[in-house]
Scaffold this motif. Structure first.
Motif, PDB file in Angstrom:
ATOM      1  N   HIS A 166       1.009  -1.088  -0.033  1.00 32.42           N
ATOM      2  CA  HIS A 166      -0.149  -0.229  -0.062  1.00 32.42           C
ATOM      3  C   HIS A 166       0.849   1.278  -0.128  1.00 32.42           C
ATOM      4  CE1 HIS A 166      -3.501  -2.556   1.034  1.00 32.42           C
ATOM      5  NE2 HIS A 166      -4.228  -1.548   0.755  1.00 32.42           N
ATOM      6  N   ARG A 167       1.957   1.252   0.840  1.00 34.63           N
ATOM      7  CA  ARG A 167       2.771   2.219   0.867  1.00 34.63           C
ATOM      8  C   ARG A 167       3.511   2.624  -0.483  1.00 34.63           C
ATOM      9  NH1 ARG A 167       7.688   3.440   5.269  1.00 34.63           N
ATOM     10  NH2 ARG A 167       8.158   5.495   4.344  1.00 34.63           N
ATOM     11  N   GLN A 177      -1.232   4.173  -1.466  1.00 31.88           N
ATOM     12  CA  GLN A 177      -2.468   4.220  -0.595  1.00 31.88           C
ATOM     13  C   GLN A 177      -2.258   4.124   0.764  1.00 31.88           C
ATOM     14  OE1 GLN A 177      -4.209   0.633  -2.340  1.00 31.88           O
ATOM     15  NE2 GLN A 177      -4.431   1.572  -4.293  1.00 31.88           N
ATOM     16  N   GLN A 178      -3.251   4.384   1.531  1.00 33.23           N
ATOM     17  CA  GLN A 178      -3.237   4.241   2.873  1.00 33.23           C
ATOM     18  C   GLN A 178      -3.754   2.890   3.470  1.00 33.23           C
ATOM     19  OE1 GLN A 178      -4.801   7.642   5.175  1.00 33.23           O
ATOM     20  NE2 GLN A 178      -3.356   9.132   4.248  1.00 33.23           N
ATOM     21  N   GLU A 206       4.551   1.806   7.739  1.00 30.83           N
ATOM     22  CA  GLU A 206       3.496   2.380   7.423  1.00 30.83           C
ATOM     23  C   GLU A 206       4.056   3.785   7.081  1.00 30.83           C
ATOM     24  OE1 GLU A 206      -0.813   3.453   9.537  1.00 30.83           O
ATOM     25  OE2 GLU A 206       1.143   3.810  10.557  1.00 30.83           O
ATOM     26  N   LYS A 218       4.371  -0.214  12.080  1.00 25.32           N
ATOM     27  CA  LYS A 218       4.122   1.098  12.116  1.00 25.32           C
ATOM     28  C   LYS A 218       5.221   1.980  11.434  1.00 25.32           C
ATOM     29  CE  LYS A 218       1.219   3.020  14.126  1.00 25.32           C
ATOM     30  NZ  LYS A 218       0.016   3.709  13.690  1.00 25.32           N
ATOM     31  N   ASN A 228      -4.805   0.854   7.158  1.00 30.14           N
ATOM     32  CA  ASN A 228      -5.150   1.015   8.472  1.00 30.14           C
ATOM     33  C   ASN A 228      -4.332  -0.236   9.365  1.00 30.14           C
ATOM     34  OD1 ASN A 228      -6.180   0.964  11.333  1.00 30.14           O
ATOM     35  ND2 ASN A 228      -8.289   1.256  10.427  1.00 30.14           N
ATOM     36  N   THR A 229      -3.279   0.384   9.638  1.00 30.43           N
ATOM     37  CA  THR A 229      -2.281  -0.407  10.377  1.00 30.43           C
ATOM     38  C   THR A 229      -2.684  -0.787  11.573  1.00 30.43           C
ATOM     39  OG1 THR A 229      -0.299   0.504   9.164  1.00 30.43           O
ATOM     40  CG2 THR A 229       0.132  -0.746  11.024  1.00 30.43           C
ATOM     41  N   ARG A 276       3.896   6.687   8.594  1.00 33.00           N
ATOM     42  CA  ARG A 276       3.165   7.944   9.167  1.00 33.00           C
ATOM     43  C   ARG A 276       3.442   8.125  10.611  1.00 33.00           C
ATOM     44  NH1 ARG A 276      -2.890   6.914   7.665  1.00 33.00           N
ATOM     45  NH2 ARG A 276      -2.485   4.859   8.328  1.00 33.00           N
TER      46      ARG A 276
END
Length: 478
Positions: A163-164, A168-169, A206, A203, A171-172, A208
């Motif tokens: 996704h990264r 795209q985001q 992810e 995380k 929901n981790t 973010r």
């Protein structure tokens, strides 16, 4: 990106809370008959340093049994063929295990400095208490639980990375909640901490969450350098920490000055501690040890300055264990620095006689690493023979050879009329790593007292003979 399982970081897991005497492991795998298995327990998370290492040969039935001295839970490594197998073991237990189908390591893989073994968990069939004889099935052992968790972790991690990459985001937090719902009933401290560290890895991938929050929420609040999950997350978070500091403001320049000019390890540690992601002086010292192990080979930091820093850290550590880590790292790094004693060698010549470097003291020693079939090495060998014929009164020529077949090596030497001392690497394959042999040929010059004089030394075709004469003239030896 973090997408690995336990593998290498598992090698450093231990706990000072659990007491015990010993453990043992046993397997019967017919295709391992006559094969060697090396059992290793690593003790330093910053360098390859074993607190226990033993090699055994399986019997004719392929049976392997190894008693292992344990006073605390450890992750034990088993090296055989192409494999690097690992097993979490607790003292006071006997483990019945199953080795995978044997695959022999090729000669090219044995001598390659870039070869990576196939790392995988060792399957546990059963675990038996040595005191009560209570036996549990392997499916109930913690190794199986960890492997199951990691298989799900890998799926979640791949989804996050995919996704990264696509912008795209994902929901981790939801993925973490799903993982935790499966394993939350296992409240053992080790596995609970392990899950937290792995969630920190998710995380991080992810992308973010900032470094400070990741460190505080998932790595802290206690340094657990003995825990594989902690070590893996720590390395991911703080890799090249000093490099990025050096390129993001004055702190990097200040750190270089503290190392290169004043060798002030306390101020250096404080400078690291001032970063919001660093929540204890122990973590700050851990970062320094990791960074020094890498910065040592980069030109912007003086090697002798780093060794002085490590010596100060060894004598004034935040904890006694970190003093040991510092001393071991200093010894490892200094082993190829001029003026220091080079790594030990204990190898056989073509007649079966064992030699060490101390046997050659009294003369200069030109230590050459080569093969019988490398073009670059072949070009150097006539020079080596001329050294034997012209300079043998004050120069030893020692060639550590990585030939696949010792008989062919003997034939190679006689066929070409070469008479220098040849040592076959087979009895100490780790010597290639000790001398950082990354390509062939490479050479070192050791002085009459057994200290490194040129590291690495000039190759014969590049003027080593003239360089040796300059050294001897500067010492008024000729």
């Amino acid at each position: 990106m973090l997408c690995r399982t336990l593998i290498f970081t598992l090698l450093f897991w231990s706990s000072a809370l659990c007491l015990g005497q010993s453990a043992s492991v046993h397997a019967v795998t017919p295709d391992y008959a006559g094969q060697t298995i090396s059992t290793i327990i690593a003790s330093n998370p910053f360098i390859s340093f074993a607190e226990f290492s033993q090699t055994m040969v399986c019997n004719e039935q392929g049976e392997f049994e190894q008693p292992i001295p344990l006073k605390a839970p450890k992750v034990v490594q088993f090296e055989t063929g192409v494999y690097q197998l690992y097993l979490y073991m607790m003292p006071g237990f006997h483990y019945e295990v199953e080795f995978p189908e044997y695959i022999e390591k090729k000669w090219e893989e044995q001598i390659s400095p870039f070869y990576q073994p196939l790392a995988m968990p060792l399957a546990v069939l059963s675990r038996t208490s040595l005191s009560t004889q209570e036996r549990i099935d392997g499916s109930m052992d913690v190794n199986h639980v960890i492997a199951t968790f990691d298989s799900l972790f890998i799926i979640a991690n791949r989804e996050i990375i995919a996704h990264r990459k696509s912008g795209q985001q994902v929901n981790t937090d939801s993925l973490i909640q799903q993982l935790e719902a499966t394993f939350h009933t296992d409240t053992s401290r080790f596995f609970s901490d392990y899950r937290r560290f792995r969630y920190g890895a998710l995380k991080l991938n992810e992308g973010r969450t900032g470094l400070a929050r990741l460190s505080q929420d998932y790595l802290g609040p206690t340094v657990m350098e003995w825990h594989p999950g902690f070590i893996e997350l720590f390395r991911a978070l703080f890799k090249d920490f000093i490099f990025y500091s050096a390129n993001s403001g004055n702190d990097g320049q200040s750190f270089r000055n503290l190392v290169n000019r004043t060798q002030d390890f306390r101020q250096s540690r404080q400078l690291v501690l001032d970063h919001p992601a660093v929540w204890s002086d122990t973590l700050a010292e851990m970062i320094l040890l990791q960074e020094f192990s890498e910065l040592f080979y980069r030109g912007e930091y003086h090697k002798e300055a780093i060794l002085i820093m490590l010596d100060s850290m060894a004598n004034n550590p935040v904890t006694p264990q970190f003093g040991i880590y510092s001393a071991q790292l200093m010894k490892k790094l200094s082993s190829l620095v001029t003026g220091h004693t080079p790594p030990a060698i204990s190898l056989e010549d073509l007649d079966g006689k064992t030699w060490s470097l101390s046997d050659f003291e009294g003369k200069y020693t030109y230590l050459f690493f080569g093969t019988t079939d490398h073009y670059g090495c072949m070009m150097e060998y006539p020079f080596l023979q001329s050294y034997i014929e012209k300079h043998s009164d004050y120069l030893n020529v020692i060639n550590v050879m990585t030939s696949e077949d010792r008989n062919k090596l003997d034939d190679f030497m006689h066929r070409n009329g070469y008479t220098w001392t040849v040592l076959h690497y087979e009895g100490q394959p780790g010597v290639l790593d000790d001398y950082m042999v990354r390509a062939y040929p490479v050479a070192y010059l050791i002085d009459r007292n057994g200290k490194l004089l040129l590291s690495p030394a000039t190759l014969p075709s590049e003027g080593f003979e003239q360089q040796l004469f300059r050294i001897m003239r500067s010492r008024k030896e000729i």
